[in-house]
Design an enzyme around this catalytic site. Structure first.
Site, PDB file in Angstrom:
ATOM      1  N   GLY A   1       0.821  -1.214   0.000  1.00 37.67           N
ATOM      2  CA  GLY A   1       0.000   0.000   0.000  1.00 37.67           C
ATOM      3  C   GLY A   1       0.853   1.261   0.000  1.00 37.67           C
ATOM      4  O   GLY A   1       2.079   1.217  -0.151  1.00 37.67           O
TER       5      GLY A   1
ATOM      6  N   ASN B   1     -11.751  -5.089  11.272  1.00 40.74           N
ATOM      7  CA  ASN B   1     -10.357  -4.978  11.708  1.00 40.74           C
ATOM      8  C   ASN B   1     -10.016  -5.950  12.819  1.00 40.74           C
ATOM      9  O   ASN B   1      -8.877  -6.418  12.912  1.00 40.74           O
ATOM     10  CB  ASN B   1     -10.025  -3.534  12.061  1.00 40.74           C
TER      11      ASN B   1
ATOM     12  N   GLN C   1      -3.473 -11.603  13.536  1.00 37.90           N
ATOM     13  CA  GLN C   1      -2.074 -11.141  13.440  1.00 37.90           C
ATOM     14  C   GLN C   1      -1.409 -11.143  14.819  1.00 37.90           C
ATOM     15  O   GLN C   1      -0.232 -11.476  14.940  1.00 37.90           O
ATOM     16  CB  GLN C   1      -2.005  -9.752  12.792  1.00 37.90           C
TER      17      GLN C   1
ATOM     18  N   VAL D   1      -0.297   1.064  12.905  1.00 43.44           N
ATOM     19  CA  VAL D   1      -0.581   2.285  12.146  1.00 43.44           C
ATOM     20  C   VAL D   1      -2.008   2.223  11.585  1.00 43.44           C
ATOM     21  O   VAL D   1      -2.722   3.215  11.563  1.00 43.44           O
ATOM     22  CB  VAL D   1       0.435   2.435  10.991  1.00 43.44           C
TER      23      VAL D   1
ATOM     24  N   ASN E   1      -5.819   1.987  10.941  1.00 43.90           N
ATOM     25  CA  ASN E   1      -6.913   2.503  11.782  1.00 43.90           C
ATOM     26  C   ASN E   1      -8.070   1.521  11.924  1.00 43.90           C
ATOM     27  O   ASN E   1      -8.297   0.723  11.031  1.00 43.90           O
ATOM     28  CB  ASN E   1      -7.432   3.803  11.156  1.00 43.90           C
TER      29      ASN E   1
ATOM     30  N   ASP F   1       0.196  12.845  14.848  1.00 40.78           N
ATOM     31  CA  ASP F   1      -0.626  13.899  15.458  1.00 40.78           C
ATOM     32  C   ASP F   1       0.265  14.877  16.226  1.00 40.78           C
ATOM     33  O   ASP F   1       0.076  16.092  16.163  1.00 40.78           O
ATOM     34  CB  ASP F   1      -1.664  13.268  16.394  1.00 40.78           C
TER      35      ASP F   1
ATOM     36  N   HIS G   1      -6.303   8.187  18.510  1.00 43.28           N
ATOM     37  CA  HIS G   1      -5.904   8.749  17.211  1.00 43.28           C
ATOM     38  C   HIS G   1      -7.175   8.914  16.388  1.00 43.28           C
ATOM     39  O   HIS G   1      -7.523   8.066  15.558  1.00 43.28           O
ATOM     40  CB  HIS G   1      -4.909   7.823  16.500  1.00 43.28           C
TER      41      HIS G   1
END
Ligand code: NAX
Length: 329
Positions: free
Chosen positions: A12, A103, A110, A127, A129, A157, A185
């Site tokens: 990506g 997710n 994972q 990382v 989201n 941020d 985040h």
């Protein structure tokens, strides 16, 4: 020495911006050789393979080996550092619960694959989201790997906050220090200038010399600008933040391994610091000492700052509840 680094979602955009900087030594320094494992899903394999070819063509002296795979066991085999970038983006009409569920289906397995295959001292930077809750899910899915080994990226941020202060004060960004991000985040995050300094003097004092109403500027301009910067980048660039996200990922991971000389921000597991419920992965002001993140404790918070912290933490609690309902935790 050689460090094995696994990058998920390596085919990506952020993956592409990360790989070459890592191979060039930007993350672990000019003396550390690296072995890269690029973990993708089948649809992303060709892009990752293409990036691997380009890594060869970079002829990086520090790059020992590159492997591209869609098998998590192979991807995390012997991994010292895992950068979990690949995630399911929010599709049209997708509710937040659907996003969390999709997710959870990535970060749970994972986490287990990391526990089974990675090296004992593995460090994980999430990382993808929603980064905080994805880190929480991965940490909760592992047996034997301490939850402290799972972190979420909020360094971007913080960098955005420091850059906005530098612009407002017409000062070099390097002179701005101690601007922690608290909480999630997300748009609820709290970039906090209460303890920030510019060339060693309080930022609040320097701002007051330039504007009449600092609290109004913080509430109406600074915080929304930082918290919604991702959307601003999409609007202007036509695509989400990539190079700045990769840069922050490198800085977060480098500081975790090599240490900090001052505060920074990272999403780390709470042990109840500042009233943040235990077990949540929340952003805090942190230092990295002896290869471990330590939360900076004992900071004073006024009622306004406390309300801001409570609001972003409430969102993290709601995300955890939504995931619990799915039976993931
Ligand atoms: P891209 O869509 O360009 O790349 C994602 C890659 O992940 C794809 O190649 C896809 O095939 C792969 N992937 C998906 N599921 C996977 C899985 N289960 N295992 C391995 N690979 C998988 O997105 P990109 O722009 O690179 O962004 C990646 C993630 O970073 C997104 O979730 C994005 O929201 C998040 N971000 C997080 C930031 C932060 O500060 N924490 C800032 C930047 C970015 O928005």
């Amino acid at each position: 020495m050689t460090t094995t680094i696994t990058i998920t979602g390596a085919g990506g955009q952020i993956g592409y911006a990360l790989l070459f900087r890592i191979a060039a030594g930007d993350m672990l320094g000019p003396d550390e050789r690296v072995r890269l494992r690029l973990l993708e899903i089948p649809q992303g394999m060709r892009a990752a393979e293409g990036a691997a070819l380009e890594l060869q063509d970079g002829a990086f002296a520090l790059l020992e080996d590159v492997e591209v795979t869609d098998a998590a066991g192979t991807g995390f085999d012997g991994c010292d550092i895992a950068l979990l970038v690949g995630a399911r983006p929010r599709g049209p009409g997708m509710e937040r619960a659907d996003l969390l569920a999709a997710n959870a289906g990535i970060f749970g397995p994972q986490g287990r694959a990391i526990a089974e295959n990675a090296s004992p001292g593995v460090r994980v930077t999430v990382v993808g989201n929603p980064a905080n809750t994805n880190a929480l899910i991965a940490a909760a899915s592992t047996d034997g790997v301490p939850a402290e080994r799972f972190t979420a990226l909020t360094r971007l941020d913080e960098n955005r906050a420091r850059a906005q202060l530098a612009l407002a004060l017409d000062a070099p960004v390097a002179s701005i220090r101690r601007v922690p991000i608290w909480g999630n985040h997300s748009a609820s995050q709290f970039p906090d200038i209460s303890h920030a300094t510019v060339d060693g003097r309080p930022v609040a004092e320097a701002l007051a010399e330039r504007m009449d109403d600092v609290p109004a500027w913080l509430e109406e301009t600074f915080i929304p600008r930082v918290a919604k910067r991702g959307a601003e980048i999409i609007e202007v660039r036509g695509s989400s933040s990539v190079a700045s996200a990769a840069n922050a990922t490198i800085e977060h991971t480098r500081d975790w391994v090599l240490g900090t000389d001052d505060w920074t921000s990272a999403g780390v597991v709470s042990h109840g610091e500042y009233g943040v419920p235990e077990g949540l992965v929340s952003s805090f002001p942190v230092r990295s000492v002896d290869g471990e993140w330590r939360i900076v404790e004992g900071l004073e918070m006024d009622a306004w700052a406390q309300r801001r912290l409570d609001a972003t933490v409430a969102e993290l609690v709601a995300e955890r509840e939504a995931v619990r309902v799915l039976g993931v935790l």
